[in-house]
Write an enzyme that holds these catalytic residues in place. Sequence first.
Site, short mmCIF file in Angstrom:
data_model
loop_
_atom_site.label_atom_id
_atom_site.label_comp_id
_atom_site.label_asym_id
_atom_site.label_seq_id
_atom_site.Cartn_x
_atom_site.Cartn_y
_atom_site.Cartn_z
N SER A 283 0.84 -1.21 0.00
CA SER A 283 0.00 0.00 0.00
C SER A 283 0.87 1.26 0.00
O SER A 283 1.89 1.33 0.70
CB SER A 283 -0.90 0.00 1.24
OG SER A 283 -1.50 1.27 1.38
N ARG B 63 -19.94 -5.83 -15.95
CA ARG B 63 -19.83 -7.19 -16.48
C ARG B 63 -21.06 -8.01 -16.08
O ARG B 63 -21.67 -8.68 -16.88
CB ARG B 63 -18.54 -7.83 -15.94
CG ARG B 63 -18.29 -9.23 -16.41
CD ARG B 63 -16.95 -9.71 -15.90
NE ARG B 63 -16.89 -9.72 -14.42
CZ ARG B 63 -15.82 -10.10 -13.73
NH1 ARG B 63 -14.72 -10.47 -14.36
NH2 ARG B 63 -15.84 -10.09 -12.41
N ASP C 43 -13.82 8.25 -0.44
CA ASP C 43 -13.70 7.80 -1.84
C ASP C 43 -14.60 8.66 -2.72
O ASP C 43 -14.27 8.97 -3.86
CB ASP C 43 -14.14 6.33 -1.97
CG ASP C 43 -13.06 5.36 -1.51
OD1 ASP C 43 -11.89 5.77 -1.45
OD2 ASP C 43 -13.39 4.20 -1.20
N GLY D 127 -18.90 -2.27 -8.40
CA GLY D 127 -18.37 -2.70 -7.10
C GLY D 127 -18.24 -1.52 -6.16
O GLY D 127 -18.94 -0.50 -6.32
N LYS E 108 -14.46 -2.76 4.28
CA LYS E 108 -15.20 -1.50 4.10
C LYS E 108 -16.68 -1.60 4.47
O LYS E 108 -17.25 -0.64 4.98
CB LYS E 108 -15.10 -1.03 2.65
CG LYS E 108 -13.81 -0.30 2.33
CD LYS E 108 -13.86 0.25 0.91
CE LYS E 108 -12.60 1.02 0.60
NZ LYS E 108 -12.59 1.61 -0.74
P1 NAP Z 1 -14.72 -4.42 -6.52
O1 NAP Z 1 -15.66 -4.00 -5.45
O2 NAP Z 1 -14.14 -5.77 -6.50
O3 NAP Z 1 -15.50 -4.23 -7.92
C1 NAP Z 1 -14.90 -4.58 -9.12
C2 NAP Z 1 -15.84 -4.23 -10.27
O4 NAP Z 1 -15.11 -4.44 -11.47
C3 NAP Z 1 -17.07 -5.12 -10.33
O5 NAP Z 1 -18.14 -4.36 -10.82
C4 NAP Z 1 -16.66 -6.19 -11.34
O6 NAP Z 1 -17.72 -6.69 -12.09
C5 NAP Z 1 -15.78 -5.40 -12.28
N1 NAP Z 1 -14.78 -6.25 -12.92
C6 NAP Z 1 -13.82 -6.98 -12.31
N2 NAP Z 1 -13.10 -7.64 -13.23
C7 NAP Z 1 -13.61 -7.32 -14.43
C8 NAP Z 1 -13.28 -7.70 -15.76
N3 NAP Z 1 -12.28 -8.53 -16.02
N4 NAP Z 1 -14.03 -7.20 -16.77
C9 NAP Z 1 -15.05 -6.37 -16.51
N5 NAP Z 1 -15.41 -5.97 -15.28
C10 NAP Z 1 -14.68 -6.45 -14.25
O7 NAP Z 1 -13.49 -3.42 -6.62
P2 NAP Z 1 -13.48 -1.87 -6.24
O8 NAP Z 1 -13.14 -1.69 -4.82
O9 NAP Z 1 -14.71 -1.25 -6.74
O10 NAP Z 1 -12.22 -1.34 -7.08
C11 NAP Z 1 -12.21 -1.34 -8.48
C12 NAP Z 1 -10.91 -0.71 -8.96
O11 NAP Z 1 -10.92 0.69 -8.65
C13 NAP Z 1 -9.69 -1.27 -8.22
O12 NAP Z 1 -9.15 -2.31 -8.97
C14 NAP Z 1 -8.75 -0.11 -8.10
O13 NAP Z 1 -7.78 -0.16 -9.13
C15 NAP Z 1 -9.62 1.11 -8.32
N6 NAP Z 1 -9.68 1.93 -7.10
C16 NAP Z 1 -8.88 3.02 -7.06
C17 NAP Z 1 -8.90 3.83 -5.95
C18 NAP Z 1 -8.03 5.06 -5.93
O14 NAP Z 1 -7.84 5.64 -4.84
N7 NAP Z 1 -7.54 5.51 -7.06
C19 NAP Z 1 -9.71 3.52 -4.84
C20 NAP Z 1 -10.51 2.37 -4.90
C21 NAP Z 1 -10.49 1.59 -6.04
P3 NAP Z 1 -18.67 -7.89 -11.56
O15 NAP Z 1 -19.78 -7.25 -10.79
O16 NAP Z 1 -19.11 -8.56 -12.81
O17 NAP Z 1 -17.80 -8.76 -10.70
#
Ligand code: NAP
Length: 593
Positions: A261, A394, A347, A372, A310
């Site tokens: 992190s 997706r 966020d 997500g 979370k």
């Molecule tokens: P999460 O709760 O696991 O949600 C992931 C989402 O992405 C779900 O809607 C999932 O779809 C979709 N997904 C996963 N793999 C996929 C694929 N191969 N093709 C299409 N859709 C896909 O994760 P999260 O916490 O929302 O985080 C998502 C991303 O945001 C992280 O990977 C991170 O890089 C970024 N993020 C950045 C920050 C920052 O501070 N910049 C903060 C938080 C998150 P399904 O519903 O079909 O599973």
Amino acid sequence: MSLNVPSHASQFLRSRVANVCVAIAGTTSAEVIEKATVAVKETPFLEIRLDYLEKPLLALPRFKQFFADNTAATAIATCRRSANGGKFAGSLAAELEVLTKCAAVGFHMVDLELESAEALKKADLQKLRETGIGLLISHHDFNGTHDLDGIFTRIEAFHPDFIKVVPTAKSLIDNLTLIHFLERMNDNSNLIGICMGDAGIISRVLGVRAGSAFTFAAATVGEETGPGQIAARTLLETYRIDQVDAATKVYGVAGNPIRSSLSPIMMNTAFRRETVNAVYLALQTNKLSDLLKLVHDIPIQGISVTMPLKQEIMSHLERTDPLSARIGACNTVLRAQDGKLYGFNTDVAGITGPLEKRMPLAGARVLVLGAGGAARAAVFGLREKGANVFILNRTAETAQKLARQSGSKTIRKEALAKSSFDAIINATPVGMAGNKAAPLLEAKDLNTKLVFDLVYNPLETPLIHLARQLSVPFITGIEMFVHQGARQFEIWTGKPAPEEEMFRVVLHALRQQAEAATAEAAESKPEAKSRPSAKPVAKPAAKPKAAPKPKPAAKSPAKPAAKPKSVAKLKPAARSKPSAKPAGKKSAVKAKK
Ligand code: NAP
């Protein structure tokens, strides 16, 4: 000299040891001396791991010159046998021979494992002590944190100059066990206690203030000689271990995985920049109950909450802000003076803040990819600002559910080419380093005035690359990361966050990671493998592709939340009683005498 009398070196040694002892290891004496010569300029207290050398006995004479050239150096010699977790393949007698000869070349102390001490004949141990060298007796438990008092008693029987007790933290709670142990033994100024393992970082930073005589660090990142060891510079400059005292407030990022992190480097930089007496730690755990115990026991004043905690933490909060309640997740916890926990979701601001700097959100058409945690923050935040939100995910059902909850619409992939947006936000892990999924959008889908990719590693994701090629303005995920962290800083401290400095340090860390990854990839190529490498440490490689130039972040508004007043405005959480025992009791971590 009797076995029961500590060596005369004790007093002298205690005056020479610093808070941090840097472990130096290498496969040749030349390499070890080269590394020690570099390390001693910043940290004069060293542990030389003789057991990493093929023939430690033959290497010893070379250290004489090193000590003559570096009179400020204080050094421990360690020749730990493999049976006790070290690398020395020789017998107990051979280990003793190496250690006994250490005094003559200028070492100040030797580290003898408890198992070796117990196996040695009294007369042999006496011979070692008669050399006048300081004696540290250590015990390493690679399996967990067990019977620290019992181990202490076994070591104390030898009356060494220093007693080193090193369990492994299998959970955050093991750190508490060690810290309470150090506090109980606080009148023993010769005790060193550290927890190994990724979960043991708390003990490495807070151990000295709890009473550990000193702690150990790696020479650089990648040169760790123990699981979970932190590089000396990180310990001294990021965690400011020399300044951690009884008044230092403790914060941390909790979740799993957490080791890589960037939050600790970002938040500790902010604390240092704003001269806040606080330290921010990585708290690796899947178990909320462990985290809550730690929060109340240490105590911890604020937590950045990441996956997978979370949502789970929501029911343990006294109150949350209304958006956290609607999203069903919180990424920021403040422990108020009464010990109660209050939740916020920064966020949301991390996404809407950077967008609002570029466009008005009321009436804006925004496409969100994903449904997500991050997408939920984006969708609810945007809806609150009056944007028209379209969700593409997706799994269509999840998108539909989120659309219903937030008053948004779903959209199909095929419809994108004929639609236009003010902004497209990627809130999926697609494009993240290590994620092999095909890009979600093609050039024909990018009918938008702005692209915001929440993914921040790599610096230039495939989506950002595409936007750059099409001359579509973009925002990278670093801006969200820094913005949400800056709001956390303000909630906890009531001070404006040094956002530019936070951005700079995160960008620098990501570039370093990219360089290390490139170098590692080059090293692992077959032709590179056959070449002898001069140093085990990865050499910086070519710079990664230029990332968008960081725009100086606007001075963050001084929004001192976290005051009792603002806390009172928060919405009651689903269940208002925190399950952990009430805090407010005496800090578990006292100042070092
Ligand atoms: P999460 O709760 O696991 O949600 C992931 C989402 O992405 C779900 O809607 C999932 O779809 C979709 N997904 C996963 N793999 C996929 C694929 N191969 N093709 C299409 N859709 C896909 O994760 P999260 O916490 O929302 O985080 C998502 C991303 O945001 C992280 O990977 C991170 O890089 C970024 N993020 C950045 C920050 C920052 O501070 N910049 C903060 C938080 C998150 P399904 O519903 O079909 O599973």
